[in-house]
Design a protein around this motif. Structure first.
Motif, mmCIF file in Angstrom:
data_model
loop_
_atom_site.group_PDB
_atom_site.id
_atom_site.type_symbol
_atom_site.label_atom_id
_atom_site.label_comp_id
_atom_site.label_asym_id
_atom_site.label_seq_id
_atom_site.Cartn_x
_atom_site.Cartn_y
_atom_site.Cartn_z
ATOM 1 N N THR A 186 4.011 38.196 -57.532
ATOM 2 C CA THR A 186 2.981 37.382 -58.158
ATOM 3 C C THR A 186 3.004 37.637 -59.661
ATOM 4 O O THR A 186 3.612 38.594 -60.132
ATOM 5 N N THR A 187 2.326 36.812 -60.405
ATOM 6 C CA THR A 187 2.352 36.897 -61.867
ATOM 7 C C THR A 187 1.824 38.243 -62.365
ATOM 8 O O THR A 187 2.423 38.852 -63.266
ATOM 9 N N GLU B 242 4.269 41.004 -61.659
ATOM 10 C CA GLU B 242 5.412 40.856 -62.561
ATOM 11 C C GLU B 242 5.069 41.445 -63.932
ATOM 12 O O GLU B 242 5.887 42.152 -64.543
ATOM 13 N N ARG B 243 3.866 41.200 -64.378
ATOM 14 C CA ARG B 243 3.435 41.716 -65.684
ATOM 15 C C ARG B 243 3.401 43.237 -65.694
ATOM 16 O O ARG B 243 3.857 43.870 -66.651
ATOM 17 N N LEU C 208 4.882 30.390 -54.590
ATOM 18 C CA LEU C 208 4.799 31.277 -55.751
ATOM 19 C C LEU C 208 5.589 32.554 -55.523
ATOM 20 O O LEU C 208 6.266 33.046 -56.437
ATOM 21 N N THR D 184 8.613 33.503 -58.011
ATOM 22 C CA THR D 184 8.479 34.723 -58.810
ATOM 23 C C THR D 184 9.595 35.701 -58.482
ATOM 24 O O THR D 184 10.174 36.332 -59.376
#
Length: 247
Positions: A149-150, A153-154, A186, A190
């Protein structure tokens, strides 16, 4: 003796489930394994039905070899021992911050069992701290579960940046995807983007989001002990194989 850390700077990504199942998986292959729980919540010990030693305080962990070795418990599985955590471990950072050469203290503590085990697996708390830096310096490999997920990932990018800023070897970092749901677009997008961006840092292994993993708390055992046919077991076995190859 090889030291492997299971670490994430983000909570809720399957770190402890990974630690428990990888420790069990390596032990199944004949490796002598010590699972060392550094998280004061003590979830790894709970899964193996092991009670912590209250005498192993944060200072004794790093300075008292006898207390350290006496706190090690056997598990119900061959080749697998546990060093369970207790709530005193929440003060690791305070203690380490007062010590000289704090980044090397963990390695010195673990050296007390060198020769007794082939692999020491560290289940680490989810933060970046003095203890984390000691783990990064000590470990031969760092397994990092990442939900595709975003936000995950961050946080993975933040970990890589931290290693670069501290001149730590990024080759130690072995990311893999955890809690993957194949029906989510997603997740697929991702995962593909992260593999393309970090081909050397992301293993081509995905642990599925599985009910059997959630049931570990009910059975208080690794997945392979109560659901050997689960897809999660195959994923963890593949992760063990990849880890052994890197080591």
């Amino acid at each position: 003796m090889k030291i492997v850390a299971c670490y994430s700077n983000k909570g809720g990504v399957g770190k402890t489930a990974t630690s428990v199942n990888i420790a069990h998986g390596l032990a199944k292959t004949g490796k002598r394994v010590l699972l060392c729980d550094l998280d004061p919540q003590g979830a790894s010990g709970f899964y193996f039905r092991v009670k912590p030693s209250k005498k192993l305080t944060e200072d004794r962990f790093f300075t008292d070899v006898k207390r350290f070795t006496d706190a090690i418990r056997g598990s119900d599985f061959e080749n697998l021992d546990i060093l369970p955590a207790n709530m005193a471990f929440r003060d690791f950072d305070v203690f380490l911050s007062r010590m000289k050469n704090s980044r090397s203290r963990l390695k010195k503590a673990l050296a007390s069992v060198d020769g007794d085990y082939d692999v020491i697996l560290l289940d680490c708390p989810p933060n970046i701290s003095v203890l984390s830096e000691s783990v990064f310096k000590t470990a031969d490999a760092i397994l990092v579960p990442v939900i595709p997920t975003t936000l995950s990932e961050r946080t993975f990018e933040q970990l890589l940046e931290f290693f670069a800023e501290r001149d730590l070897p990024k080759k130690k970092i072995l990311g893999f995807f955890s809690m993957v749901q194949g029906t989510k677009k997603l997740h697929a997008e991702t995962a593909a983007a992260m593999r393309a961006a970090h081909p050397k840092r992301i293993l081509d292994i995905s642990v599925p989001f599985a009910t059997d993993i959630e049931k570990m708390g009910v059975h208080r055992a690794p997945v392979a002990a109560f659901a050997p046919g689960s897809p999660a077991v195959a994923a963890y076995d593949a992760l063990c194989g990849a880890l052994a190859g890197r080591l």
